[in-house]
Design an enzyme around this catalytic site. Structure first.
Site, PDB file in Angstrom:
ATOM      1  N   SER A 242       0.855  -1.184   0.000  1.00  0.00           N
ATOM      2  CA  SER A 242       0.000   0.000   0.000  1.00  0.00           C
ATOM      3  C   SER A 242       0.888   1.230   0.000  1.00  0.00           C
ATOM      4  O   SER A 242       2.088   1.153   0.281  1.00  0.00           O
ATOM      5  CB  SER A 242      -0.907  -0.015   1.241  1.00  0.00           C
ATOM      6  OG  SER A 242      -1.773   1.101   1.271  1.00  0.00           O
ATOM      7  N   CYS A 243       0.301   2.387  -0.321  1.00  0.00           N
ATOM      8  CA  CYS A 243       1.055   3.649  -0.303  1.00  0.00           C
ATOM      9  C   CYS A 243       0.040   4.780  -0.222  1.00  0.00           C
ATOM     10  O   CYS A 243      -0.960   4.672   0.475  1.00  0.00           O
ATOM     11  CB  CYS A 243       1.976   3.763  -1.507  1.00  0.00           C
ATOM     12  SG  CYS A 243       1.139   3.707  -3.109  1.00  0.00           S
ATOM     13  N   ALA A 244       0.286   5.873  -0.922  1.00  0.00           N
ATOM     14  CA  ALA A 244      -0.656   6.993  -0.916  1.00  0.00           C
ATOM     15  C   ALA A 244      -1.803   6.770  -1.892  1.00  0.00           C
ATOM     16  O   ALA A 244      -2.969   6.975  -1.558  1.00  0.00           O
ATOM     17  CB  ALA A 244       0.062   8.301  -1.226  1.00  0.00           C
ATOM     18  N   GLY A 246      -1.471   4.030  -4.642  1.00  0.00           N
ATOM     19  CA  GLY A 246      -1.243   2.850  -5.469  1.00  0.00           C
ATOM     20  C   GLY A 246      -0.148   3.006  -6.497  1.00  0.00           C
ATOM     21  O   GLY A 246      -0.132   2.279  -7.491  1.00  0.00           O
ATOM     22  N   TRP A 271      -3.944   4.680   0.635  1.00  0.00           N
ATOM     23  CA  TRP A 271      -4.419   5.619   1.660  1.00  0.00           C
ATOM     24  C   TRP A 271      -5.394   6.645   1.102  1.00  0.00           C
ATOM     25  O   TRP A 271      -6.206   7.210   1.847  1.00  0.00           O
ATOM     26  CB  TRP A 271      -3.245   6.331   2.336  1.00  0.00           C
ATOM     27  CG  TRP A 271      -3.671   6.888   3.657  1.00  0.00           C
ATOM     28  CD1 TRP A 271      -3.967   8.183   3.953  1.00  0.00           C
ATOM     29  CD2 TRP A 271      -3.911   6.140   4.858  1.00  0.00           C
ATOM     30  NE1 TRP A 271      -4.376   8.299   5.263  1.00  0.00           N
ATOM     31  CE2 TRP A 271      -4.348   7.054   5.848  1.00  0.00           C
ATOM     32  CE3 TRP A 271      -3.792   4.798   5.193  1.00  0.00           C
ATOM     33  CZ2 TRP A 271      -4.662   6.669   7.147  1.00  0.00           C
ATOM     34  CZ3 TRP A 271      -4.104   4.402   6.488  1.00  0.00           C
ATOM     35  CH2 TRP A 271      -4.534   5.327   7.444  1.00  0.00           C
TER      36      TRP A 271
END
Length: 285
Positions: A242-244, A246, A271
């Site tokens: 996961s990240c901000a 994708g 996120w």
């Protein structure tokens, strides 16, 4: 030590040698968040690797979804990729301008998520290419449309429901590729949010930890292996990244693939979705 699966990376030397191959298609995937006042398509028009065409992750996405650059349908992906002049028999090299490859890794993952495996990222990206004084072009490329097939691979994609269930089951290890400030909630994200922090039980491995700071290349095989091990990640178990929004999570997925973990899934909404949802739990410092 060498990578277990080195095929997702090609060197600048390899690409320079094979640039004229008839079955090779090169995609400039440069992307910037609107807050940077930079535009990937404009940068592509300024200079790009000869013969490359621009792949816009905001255009080749689910345009009806309010979340940023979510995966399109397989049919839409196939249509738009075909318009870029790519056919089922081609090989693809992706690159961008950000620190070796962030949006490029996203495009690498997108092709895999739609069942196409003959895709690799240029190690070091456009920065390494130009630093080595390899040729760059300003000519617009207008490819002939081709027929491209896409088959969605759900095992490589995670959605909100999957990640919510995983908080309960712990079936997959979750790696958050954002920087430590966003992970612990001390730094605001660039996307709208209701909460800060991270998904419960997630492990923070910033994507930049896998990239050599000077060259923009992926770090030597023993270094990412040690980084994952030090964080307690078991490469024998399922992993979701996961990240901000994708993008940088795909760099971690690519790093895992290089080490032999080829089934890591990417949380597409990341996120941008989790931090905006009303009932998702978050852990902050």
């Amino acid at each position: 030590m060498s990578y277990a699966n080195p095929e997702p990376l090609v060197s600048t030397e390899w690409l320079a040698e094979h640039l004229g191959d008839p079955d090779l298609r090169v995609l400039d995937c440069t992307w910037h968040h609107a807050s940077t006042n930079l535009d990937g398509r404009t940068q592509y028009r300024g200079r790009h690797i000869p013969g490359s065409v621009h792949f816009d992750i905001d255009h080749i996405s689910d345009r009806a979804n309010p979340l940023p650059h979510m995966l399109p349908t397989a049919a839409d992906f196939a249509k738009k990729v075909g318009l870029l002049g790519i056919s089922d028999g081609d090989r693809i090299v992706v690159y961008d301008r950000l620190y070796g490859g962030a949006a490029a890794a996203r495009v690498w993952w997108m092709f895999r998520a739609f069942g196409f495996g003959k895709v690799a990222m240029l190690d070091g990206g456009f920065g390494k290419w130009t630093n080595e004084k390899l040729p760059a072009d300003m000519s617009m490329v207008r490819p002939e449309p081709q027929s491209f097939s896409a088959t969605y691979q759900p095992a490589l994609v995670r959605g909100l429901h999957d990640m919510t269930q995983n908080v309960v089951t712990g079936a997959a290890q979750v790696i958050d590729a954002r920087g430590p400030g966003k992970f612990d909630g001390t730094q605001e994200d660039v996307f709208p949010f209701r909460k800060l922090g991270h998904i419960p039980n997630a492990t923070n491995i910033p994507w930049a930890d896998l990239i050599h700071a000077e060259s923009g290349t992926v770090i030597a095989p023993e270094a990412p292996a040690a980084r994952f091990a030090a964080a307690g990640i078991d490469l024998r178990r399922p992993i979701a990244t996961s990240c901000a929004s994708g993008i940088t999570s795909c760099v971690v997925a690519l790093g895992l693939y290089l080490l032999g973990h080829t089934t890591a899934a990417v949380y597409d909404g990341s996120w941008a979705e989790w931090g905006l949802a009303e009932h998702t739990p978050a852990v902050a410092a």
